[in-house]
Design a protein around this motif. Structure first.
Motif, short mmCIF file in Angstrom:
data_model
loop_
_atom_site.label_atom_id
_atom_site.label_comp_id
_atom_site.label_asym_id
_atom_site.label_seq_id
_atom_site.Cartn_x
_atom_site.Cartn_y
_atom_site.Cartn_z
N ILE A 138 84.80 45.69 -28.97
CA ILE A 138 85.92 46.18 -29.94
C ILE A 138 87.14 46.74 -29.41
N THR A 139 88.12 45.97 -29.44
CA THR A 139 89.30 46.46 -28.62
C THR A 139 90.38 47.08 -29.43
N ASP A 140 91.21 47.63 -28.90
CA ASP A 140 92.38 48.34 -29.58
C ASP A 140 93.60 47.37 -30.07
N ALA A 141 93.26 46.01 -29.93
CA ALA A 141 94.43 45.11 -30.27
C ALA A 141 94.31 44.64 -31.69
N GLU A 196 94.43 48.90 -21.31
CA GLU A 196 94.98 49.26 -22.62
C GLU A 196 94.34 48.64 -23.70
N LEU A 197 93.30 47.80 -23.62
CA LEU A 197 92.33 47.11 -24.60
C LEU A 197 91.47 47.82 -24.93
N LEU A 198 90.93 48.97 -24.20
CA LEU A 198 89.88 49.88 -24.46
C LEU A 198 90.46 51.11 -23.83
N ALA A 199 91.41 51.73 -24.50
CA ALA A 199 92.16 53.12 -24.21
C ALA A 199 90.98 53.99 -24.08
N ARG A 219 83.38 52.32 -30.25
CA ARG A 219 83.20 52.21 -28.69
C ARG A 219 82.49 53.42 -28.38
N GLU A 220 82.89 54.60 -28.96
CA GLU A 220 82.02 55.98 -28.49
C GLU A 220 80.85 55.90 -28.95
#
Lengths: 270, 270
Positions: A259-262, A81-84, A22-23
């Motif tokens: 792109i999620t953190d899950a 929380e899906l994209l902290a 994501r960055e």
């Protein structure tokens, strides 16, 4: 440092943590996200004014197969929380902006046009269950053939909700006859990400005239000994929303996913 | 003809089709619904003004374990495929009416106080997975002991949504140590009806001081060789909603459930 991720090797892309990917996109890289952050769930985005939000949330509740909601950012929220530590306005590589249901522009950052009344819906994507199919030895033809998955409008109607209604769009994967049962069993374990197929076999029975002419994506060769298997597709909600011509909407550009953190496995039951 | 269903034998109650059971309640019979229409899903009701409906729908999306939505009737709707030919205002044996979060009355028919802006949420009930446990040979103690299930407020926080937030309420069932794995596996297959346990073992770890003093329901004897297993409970949304003191709300009275046309097995995956 300013080197685009487009030049990253496939292995590097797969090893990036979602936050790192994501960055890279936030910094301006525009690229398809296929192959990024292996093992993590990629997602579709639909952002709507609060006025339409209840109807859309209800549409998702009534149509979990084509519209599996992974999360919702309320009006005023740009992260979850899906994209902290993320920002939904910058962390997708490319966005599509619609006014009155018409595509207005494709831009990599929507902060300038953001409004405080926007609600963002994060919707599961078939990448998640395709990984599970491949991991279990079931071939996924469009990947093997280096193509986008073929998608078709059908005569299957979605369950209407408020202003939203319309036909279901499905994706098709030809599956070897001996592995159809496996494909059903494996994808059934992912009810939060399209789940089990909606149809197996005869395309005409759901209003598809010619498998070689998909409405979206690309046609794939159908190997001998396979049978076409159809899953509800995440294009459905986008298609249904645009037909209602909302005054304003933002979506991800096709193939340019959040792109999620899950983890993909987080959506597996039991 | 006017004979109350309360006098029906248990076997008769179990054999009634959901539609027949609802007709009996519509005609005025007030009774607990335990044992009615065996094999069909019973459900909780929360009806709220449209003003709170988006927040509540979002609360359900974010908290599927305590708040598993089986269906939603939009403002103006009083029936759906979950209660074919039915009427949500008459087909539950007993309703509770709340104003400003305070219980105002218990009545068997809410047509006189109905409003066109009311949205009804139909929420899954643990009866569904208890049937699955029993069918699979896992004992359900409170049923064996002829009691209501014990329920407890915990220190587990729900995921807030709009005006709604608060602690999770759980139900507890003591499970023989050798069958805990079975209980987890079986209930995991019902993600639409509370799903897998949220906690196994030590009650203190989730803020429960004494299993013998539940906050709702009744204490059960905990047989030697069993371990307490905790599931998210459908009392959670009702408790969370009432704490927000909505101007108006209607719920089913405890134990007086909506009997739906959905089969319990319909919610089993995969």
């Amino acid at each position: 440092m300013a080197k685009g991720a487009g030049s990253q090797r496939a292995d590097d892309r797969g090893a990036l943590l979602p936050k790192q990917a994501r960055e890279i996109f936030r910094a301006g890289t525009v690229t398809h996200t296929s192959g990024y952050s292996r093992g993590y769930a990629q997602a579709n985005l639909i952002t709507l004014p609060q006025k339409q939000a209840f109807d859309f949330l209800l549409f998702a509740q009534r149509n979990p197969k084509p519209c599996p909601l992974l999360g919702v950012l309320e009006a005023g929220q740009v992260s979850s929380e899906l994209l902290a530590d993320g920002d939904i306005r910058t962390d997708i590589p490319l966005y599509r902006v619609y006014r009155g249901g018409q595509l207005e522009s494709e831009i990599p950052d929507v902060r300038d046009i953001w409004r405080d009344d926007l609600v963002s819906f994060i919707i599961g994507c078939s990448f998640t269950f395709e990984s599970a199919l491949l991991d279990n030895g079931v071939p996924v033809e469009h990947i093997a053939q280096g193509k986008n998955v073929p998608m078709y409008r059908t005569t299957i109607q979605t369950n209407p909700a408020g202003v939203f209604s319309g036909p279901m769009v499905v994706s098709m994967r030809p599956i070897p006859a001996a592995q159809v049962a496996d494909a059903v069993r494996i994808t059934s374990r992912y009810p939060a990400v399209h789940g089990a197929p909606v149809h197996v076999g005869d395309p005409a029975a759901i209003g598809i005239e010619d498998l070689n002419h998909p409405d979206f994506g690309e046609a794939v060769d159908i190997p001998a000994g396979t049978i076409p298997v159809f899953w509800a597709c995440g294009v459905t909600p986008q298609s249904v929303v645009m037909e209602s011509k909302p005054e304003f909407a933002i979506c991800h550009a096709p193939g340019h996913m959040l792109i999620t953190d899950a983890r993909d496995l987080q959506y597996q039951v039991p």
